[in-house]
Design a protein around this motif. Structure first.
Motif, PDB file in Angstrom:
ATOM      1  N   ALA A  68       0.839  -1.189   0.000  1.00 17.07           N
ATOM      2  CA  ALA A  68       0.000   0.000   0.000  1.00 17.07           C
ATOM      3  C   ALA A  68       0.879   1.245   0.000  1.00 17.07           C
ATOM      4  N   SER A  69       0.689   2.099  -0.969  1.00 22.17           N
ATOM      5  CA  SER A  69       1.445   3.346  -1.013  1.00 22.17           C
ATOM      6  C   SER A  69       0.543   4.419  -1.616  1.00 22.17           C
ATOM      7  N   ASN A  70       0.697   5.616  -1.095  1.00 24.75           N
ATOM      8  CA  ASN A  70      -0.068   6.734  -1.619  1.00 24.75           C
ATOM      9  C   ASN A  70       0.634   7.257  -2.852  1.00 24.75           C
ATOM     10  N   THR A  71      -0.040   7.164  -3.980  1.00 26.90           N
ATOM     11  CA  THR A  71       0.544   7.678  -5.201  1.00 26.90           C
ATOM     12  C   THR A  71      -0.420   8.686  -5.814  1.00 26.90           C
ATOM     13  N   TYR A  72       0.141   9.769  -6.240  1.00 27.74           N
ATOM     14  CA  TYR A  72      -0.654  10.852  -6.820  1.00 27.74           C
ATOM     15  C   TYR A  72      -0.359  11.009  -8.307  1.00 27.74           C
ATOM     16  N   LYS A  73       0.262  10.015  -8.915  1.00 27.51           N
ATOM     17  CA  LYS A  73       0.682  10.118 -10.311  1.00 27.51           C
ATOM     18  C   LYS A  73      -0.495  10.369 -11.247  1.00 27.51           C
ATOM     19  N   ARG A  74      -1.578   9.661 -11.015  1.00 27.96           N
ATOM     20  CA  ARG A  74      -2.767   9.823 -11.862  1.00 27.96           C
ATOM     21  C   ARG A  74      -3.289  11.251 -11.806  1.00 27.96           C
ATOM     22  N   TYR A  75      -3.326  11.814 -10.602  1.00 28.61           N
ATOM     23  CA  TYR A  75      -3.881  13.154 -10.416  1.00 28.61           C
ATOM     24  C   TYR A  75      -2.928  14.237 -10.937  1.00 28.61           C
ATOM     25  N   ILE A  76      -1.644  13.987 -10.825  1.00 29.98           N
ATOM     26  CA  ILE A  76      -0.664  14.938 -11.372  1.00 29.98           C
ATOM     27  C   ILE A  76      -0.830  15.016 -12.892  1.00 29.98           C
TER      28      ILE A  76
END
Length: 162
Positions: A68-76
Protein backbone atom coordinates in the motif's frame (compact mmCIF):
# COMPACT_ATOMS: atom_id res chain seq x y z
CA UNK A 1 63.04 -29.76 49.75
CA UNK A 2 62.47 -26.20 48.51
CA UNK A 3 60.53 -23.74 50.49
CA UNK A 4 57.32 -22.46 48.86
CA UNK A 5 56.10 -18.98 49.60
CA UNK A 6 52.57 -18.62 50.92
CA UNK A 7 51.46 -16.59 47.91
CA UNK A 8 52.70 -19.25 45.48
CA UNK A 9 50.65 -22.03 47.00
CA UNK A 10 47.86 -23.39 44.82
CA UNK A 11 44.47 -23.60 46.47
CA UNK A 12 43.05 -27.07 46.67
CA UNK A 13 39.64 -27.61 45.06
CA UNK A 14 36.75 -27.71 47.50
CA UNK A 15 34.80 -30.94 47.43
CA UNK A 16 31.02 -30.57 47.67
CA UNK A 17 28.99 -33.52 48.93
CA UNK A 18 26.86 -35.21 46.24
CA UNK A 19 23.58 -34.52 48.07
CA UNK A 20 23.94 -30.74 47.86
CA UNK A 21 24.71 -30.61 44.13
CA UNK A 22 21.67 -29.88 41.96
CA UNK A 23 21.18 -31.75 38.75
CA UNK A 24 19.61 -30.02 35.72
CA UNK A 25 16.00 -31.08 35.10
CA UNK A 26 15.60 -33.80 32.53
CA UNK A 27 13.08 -33.11 29.78
CA UNK A 28 10.71 -35.87 28.86
CA UNK A 29 10.90 -36.98 25.23
CA UNK A 30 8.25 -35.39 22.99
CA UNK A 31 5.27 -37.60 22.32
CA UNK A 32 4.46 -38.42 18.74
CA UNK A 33 1.03 -37.41 17.62
CA UNK A 34 -0.77 -39.67 15.19
CA UNK A 35 -0.69 -38.22 11.70
CA UNK A 36 -2.54 -38.98 8.52
CA UNK A 37 0.69 -39.10 6.53
CA UNK A 38 2.53 -42.30 5.98
CA UNK A 39 5.05 -43.26 8.64
CA UNK A 40 7.92 -43.43 6.15
CA UNK A 41 11.11 -41.68 7.20
CA UNK A 42 11.37 -38.03 6.10
CA UNK A 43 14.11 -38.79 3.59
CA UNK A 44 11.94 -41.36 1.81
CA UNK A 45 8.97 -39.01 1.36
CA UNK A 46 8.94 -37.06 -1.89
CA UNK A 47 9.72 -33.41 -1.29
CA UNK A 48 7.69 -30.91 -3.25
CA UNK A 49 8.71 -27.30 -3.11
CA UNK A 50 6.03 -24.77 -2.34
CA UNK A 51 5.63 -21.97 -4.88
CA UNK A 52 7.62 -18.82 -4.13
CA UNK A 53 4.50 -16.66 -3.94
CA UNK A 54 0.83 -17.51 -3.43
CA UNK A 55 0.06 -15.96 -6.83
CA UNK A 56 2.08 -18.73 -8.48
CA UNK A 57 0.15 -21.51 -6.77
CA UNK A 58 -2.27 -22.93 -9.33
CA UNK A 59 -5.86 -22.86 -8.16
CA UNK A 60 -5.03 -21.43 -4.75
CA UNK A 61 -7.30 -18.43 -5.27
CA UNK A 62 -4.98 -16.23 -3.21
CA UNK A 63 -2.99 -13.39 -4.70
CA UNK A 64 -0.21 -11.42 -3.16
CA UNK A 65 -1.35 -7.93 -2.24
CA UNK A 66 0.66 -5.01 -3.55
CA UNK A 67 2.31 -2.82 -0.97
CA UNK A 68 0.00 0.00 0.00
CA UNK A 69 1.44 3.35 -1.01
CA UNK A 70 -0.07 6.73 -1.62
CA UNK A 71 0.54 7.68 -5.20
CA UNK A 72 -0.65 10.85 -6.82
CA UNK A 73 0.68 10.12 -10.31
CA UNK A 74 -2.77 9.82 -11.86
CA UNK A 75 -3.88 13.15 -10.42
CA UNK A 76 -0.66 14.94 -11.37
CA UNK A 77 -1.23 13.85 -14.97
CA UNK A 78 -4.86 15.05 -14.84
CA UNK A 79 -3.76 18.48 -13.64
CA UNK A 80 -1.06 18.59 -16.30
CA UNK A 81 -3.62 17.77 -19.02
CA UNK A 82 -6.18 20.26 -17.70
CA UNK A 83 -3.77 23.18 -18.10
CA UNK A 84 -3.20 24.92 -21.40
CA UNK A 85 -0.31 22.58 -22.30
CA UNK A 86 -2.23 19.41 -23.16
CA UNK A 87 0.59 17.98 -25.28
CA UNK A 88 3.18 18.45 -22.52
CA UNK A 89 4.76 15.27 -21.09
CA UNK A 90 6.53 14.56 -17.81
CA UNK A 91 9.51 12.26 -17.28
CA UNK A 92 9.41 9.35 -14.83
CA UNK A 93 12.00 11.05 -12.61
CA UNK A 94 10.02 14.29 -12.49
CA UNK A 95 6.85 12.31 -11.73
CA UNK A 96 8.57 10.55 -8.84
CA UNK A 97 9.76 13.90 -7.48
CA UNK A 98 6.25 15.35 -7.70
CA UNK A 99 4.79 12.23 -6.04
CA UNK A 100 7.30 12.49 -3.18
CA UNK A 101 6.48 16.17 -2.80
CA UNK A 102 2.75 15.42 -2.61
CA UNK A 103 3.26 12.67 -0.01
CA UNK A 104 5.42 14.99 2.08
CA UNK A 105 2.87 17.82 1.97
CA UNK A 106 0.04 15.44 2.86
CA UNK A 107 1.98 14.18 5.88
CA UNK A 108 2.78 17.72 7.02
CA UNK A 109 -0.83 18.89 6.77
CA UNK A 110 -2.18 15.73 8.42
CA UNK A 111 0.32 16.01 11.29
CA UNK A 112 -0.55 19.67 11.86
CA UNK A 113 -4.31 19.05 11.68
CA UNK A 114 -4.04 16.12 14.10
CA UNK A 115 -2.11 18.31 16.54
CA UNK A 116 -4.83 20.98 16.31
CA UNK A 117 -7.55 18.44 17.04
CA UNK A 118 -5.55 17.11 20.01
CA UNK A 119 -5.04 20.62 21.40
CA UNK A 120 -8.75 21.42 21.08
CA UNK A 121 -9.65 18.08 22.69
CA UNK A 122 -12.03 17.34 19.83
CA UNK A 123 -12.94 13.90 18.54
CA UNK A 124 -13.52 14.89 14.91
CA UNK A 125 -11.26 16.43 12.29
CA UNK A 126 -13.21 19.23 10.60
CA UNK A 127 -12.62 21.32 7.51
CA UNK A 128 -11.82 24.25 9.81
CA UNK A 129 -8.92 22.22 11.24
CA UNK A 130 -7.61 21.54 7.73
CA UNK A 131 -7.82 25.24 6.86
CA UNK A 132 -5.92 26.20 9.99
CA UNK A 133 -3.30 23.50 9.30
CA UNK A 134 -2.83 24.93 5.79
CA UNK A 135 -2.35 28.41 7.20
CA UNK A 136 0.25 27.12 9.68
CA UNK A 137 2.15 24.77 7.36
CA UNK A 138 2.26 26.83 4.16
CA UNK A 139 3.94 30.23 3.81
CA UNK A 140 2.14 33.52 3.10
CA UNK A 141 0.23 33.82 -0.16
CA UNK A 142 0.45 30.08 -0.81
CA UNK A 143 -1.62 29.32 2.30
CA UNK A 144 -4.31 31.83 1.28
CA UNK A 145 -4.49 30.35 -2.22
CA UNK A 146 -4.70 26.81 -0.80
CA UNK A 147 -7.57 27.77 1.51
CA UNK A 148 -9.51 29.42 -1.36
CA UNK A 149 -9.00 26.41 -3.65
CA UNK A 150 -9.98 24.04 -0.83
CA UNK A 151 -13.20 25.96 -0.17
CA UNK A 152 -13.98 25.92 -3.89
CA UNK A 153 -13.40 22.13 -4.05
CA UNK A 154 -15.63 21.47 -1.02
CA UNK A 155 -18.41 23.64 -2.48
CA UNK A 156 -18.16 21.80 -5.83
CA UNK A 157 -18.32 18.44 -4.02
CA UNK A 158 -21.38 19.46 -2.00
CA UNK A 159 -23.18 20.68 -5.14
CA UNK A 160 -22.46 17.41 -6.94
CA UNK A 161 -23.55 15.17 -4.05
CA UNK A 162 -26.90 16.92 -3.45
Amino acid sequence: MAKVAKSARVAEPVKVPAKTMKKPPVKAPAKKTPSTKSEAPPAAQPQTEAPATPAEAPGSGKRKKAAASNTYKRYILKVLRSTTHEDLKISATAMDIMNTFMNDMFERLAREAAELVRRNKAATLSSKDIQTACKLALPGQLSQQAVVEGQRAVARFLRASS
